[in-house]
Design a protein around this motif. Structure first.
Motif, PDB file in Angstrom:
ATOM      1  N   SER A  79      -1.764   0.241 -32.786  1.00 51.38           N
ATOM      2  CA  SER A  79      -1.790   0.284 -31.488  1.00 51.38           C
ATOM      3  C   SER A  79      -3.015  -0.165 -30.766  1.00 51.38           C
ATOM      4  CB  SER A  79      -1.281   1.393 -30.841  1.00 51.38           C
ATOM      5  OG  SER A  79      -2.092   2.837 -31.302  1.00 51.38           O
ATOM      6  N   GLY A  81      -6.058   0.314 -32.689  1.00 49.69           N
ATOM      7  CA  GLY A  81      -7.164  -0.096 -33.666  1.00 49.69           C
ATOM      8  C   GLY A  81      -7.988   1.105 -33.986  1.00 49.69           C
ATOM      9  N   THR A  86      -9.522  -3.631 -36.375  1.00 48.84           N
ATOM     10  CA  THR A  86      -8.358  -4.245 -35.463  1.00 48.84           C
ATOM     11  C   THR A  86      -7.245  -5.117 -36.043  1.00 48.84           C
ATOM     12  OG1 THR A  86     -10.063  -5.688 -34.750  1.00 48.84           O
ATOM     13  CG2 THR A  86     -10.154  -3.346 -33.755  1.00 48.84           C
ATOM     14  N   ILE A  89      -3.518  -4.598 -35.405  1.00 46.18           N
ATOM     15  CA  ILE A  89      -2.901  -4.211 -33.977  1.00 46.18           C
ATOM     16  C   ILE A  89      -1.688  -5.095 -33.779  1.00 46.18           C
ATOM     17  CG2 ILE A  89      -3.345  -4.402 -31.460  1.00 46.18           C
ATOM     18  CD1 ILE A  89      -6.324  -3.480 -32.119  1.00 46.18           C
TER      19      ILE A  89
END
Length: 123
Positions: A79, A81, A86, A89
């Motif tokens: 969602s 990170g 990240t 995501i």
């Protein structure tokens, strides 16, 4: 050993294996996540050992904490990170992640059932 403890051991083994095989990549990408994976694998082993002992309730409790933590980690990485992590995501459908999520949720449900059945109040 009861059937539910055998199932719990299997669920912990699957959770540990999924994360174990990804440790080298995680250590290379985001070292702190790699170390969290190592702690998860060690925690699964400890929970499994407790499930095989007279202190089996601790195995369910530790396994539920670990599984819930993994569920939370999966949700955060997909969602918003995490710091320096990240890349996943929006990657909700990655097959290994989905399998791991299902196994971890199953362990939490089983642990709650067995701890309630043993008379431990979880509320």
């Amino acid at each position: 050993m009861t059937m539910s403890r055998s199932v719990a051991l299997g669920l912990l083994a699957v959770t540990a294996w999924i994360h174990f095989k990804d440790i080298p990549d995680k250590l290379g990408e985001t070292a702190y996540l790699g170390w969290l994976y190592i702690l998860l694998v060690v925690g699964c082993a400890a929970a499994g050992a407790w499930l095989l002992s007279e202190r089996w309730r601790l195995g369910y409790l530790l396994g539920a904490v670990i599984s819930f933590g993994a569920i939370l980690g999966y949700s955060l990485t997909r969602s918003v990170g995490l710091p320096d992590a990240t890349g996943d995501i929006g990657n909700w459908a990655e097959p290994t992640g989905v399998i791991s999520l299902i196994v971890e949720v199953a362990f939490v449900v089983l642990a709650v059932q067995e701890l309630r059945r043993s008379g431990l109040r979880l509320t």
